[in-house]
Write an enzyme that holds these catalytic residues in place. Structure first.
Site, mmCIF file in Angstrom:
data_model
loop_
_atom_site.group_PDB
_atom_site.id
_atom_site.type_symbol
_atom_site.label_atom_id
_atom_site.label_comp_id
_atom_site.label_asym_id
_atom_site.label_seq_id
_atom_site.Cartn_x
_atom_site.Cartn_y
_atom_site.Cartn_z
ATOM 1 N N GLY A 117 20.823 -25.313 9.116
ATOM 2 C CA GLY A 117 19.448 -25.758 8.946
ATOM 3 C C GLY A 117 18.593 -25.343 10.125
ATOM 4 O O GLY A 117 19.090 -25.017 11.204
ATOM 5 N N CYS A 118 17.276 -25.372 9.943
ATOM 6 C CA CYS A 118 16.359 -24.887 10.979
ATOM 7 C C CYS A 118 16.312 -25.827 12.182
ATOM 8 O O CYS A 118 16.492 -25.387 13.326
ATOM 9 C CB CYS A 118 14.979 -24.660 10.392
#
Length: 327
Positions: A136-137
């Site tokens: 995920g970012c």
């Protein structure tokens, strides 16, 4: 060598668009197809208008199997549904950009085992993997700020994290908090202390520091800008500034996209690149760490291509030598 034939599922969204922007100029890749059921038959450049003049490809609803790698640029929960509904040949490598296979307890489906695709943590495993769960970012940005400490067993008390993301982090679908009139000149906190990326961050840190029990107190924020994440973190530490900088510089010495800056950093230095920049300060007994990435590149599509490069034995930076739009 023959070019890698790549397919993209979910090519109409932000991560699909960024994947196309990278792969259309990648020296070792041929885009075989881009799947989008809602846009089947339309020119890709009619949806991603930044690609006018770069490709004449059209979206398709088909899923050809004569490819080498398949990128799943779909929403959370949809990757698992897609793989259940659509058998994919075993010889095709899969890189999933959703959160469906990131956690250890959810890392397999139909005899496919997914490796967590953070190169600065799992590079050797990525090289031999057939299936990748792209991080995920927020998770990428925060982990890159903490991995060197965990590798030395030095996260021994609470880590305080405040991180702000751009509006593209919410995806392309409209919602109240993504409308310009709400987001512009605004700032808000959401999912305080309970953001879903905490789970993958925790698993990665424990991988390096098995006895880790210190809490991660994470306050995510929505910023009034389009792209990028800035994470500001601090914890009590006996390290001197020079000791901390040496630990970080040594850890990232062999990683081409993550760099430690001894000067303060800002988001424009990484937007439109696959870079991560880290800056460290010492304030009395607290170690202060700033980590920045582009959420759509190092936090999504760029990192997915980086993983592909490693899986196929290419130069890790192939197709990803991108300069920031700094002004």
């Amino acid at each position: 060598m023959n070019k890698i034939k790549a397919g993209i599922i979910g090519g109409a969204g932000y991560t699909g668009g960024e994947m196309l922007r990278i792969l259309v100029n990648h020296p070792n890749v041929e885009i075989a197809f881009v799947n989008s059921t809602s846009n089947a038959g339309n020119l890709i450049s009619d949806v991603h208008t930044d690609l006018i003049g770069d490709t004449d490809l059209r979206f398709t609803s088909d899923i050809p199997q004569d490819i080498d790698v398949l990128f799943l640029c779909v929403g959370h929960g949809d990757a698992k549904k897609f793989l259940v509904a659509n058998p994919i040949n075993d010889n095709i490598k899969i890189i999933d950009l959703s959160q469906d296979f990131r956690l250890n307890r959810n890392s397999s489906i139909k005899d496919r085992q997914f490796v967590y695709g953070l190169p600065e943590l799992n590079r050797d495993n990525i090289k031999s993997a057939n299936n990748i769960a792209n991080p995920g970012c927020f998770a990428t940005c925060i982990q890159l700020g903490l991995l060197p400490l965990a590798a030395k067993g030095l996260i021994n008390n609470e880590v305080h994290i405040n991180a702000t993301t751009g509006s593209t982090g919410a995806g392309q679908s409209l919602s109240t908090t993504s409308h310009f009139s709400w987001r512009n000149n605004n700032l808000s906190v959401y999912k305080a202390f309970e953001h879903q990326h905490l789970n993958e961050i925790g698993e990665s840190l424990v991988q390096l520091q098995p006895e880790l029990s210190a809490p991660l107190s994470f306050i995510p924020q929505r910023g009034a800008f389009t792209r990028g994440i800035l994470a500001a973190m601090y914890l009590d530490s006996d390290l001197t500034l020079e000791e901390a900088q040496d630990i970080y510089e040594q850890y990232y010495n062999a990683h081409p996209f993550t760099h430690v800056s001894r000067k303060n950093i800002d988001l424009k230095q990484v937007v439109n690149t696959n870079k991560a920049l880290i800056h460290i300060e010492k304030h009395d007994g607290k170690l202060f760490i700033i980590s920045i990435i582009d959420n759509l590149l190092k936090g999504a599509s760029g990192q997915a291509v980086q993983n592909m490069n490693l899986m196929f034995g290419l130069d890790e930076t192939a197709g990803l030598r991108l300069k920031a739009a700094h002004f």
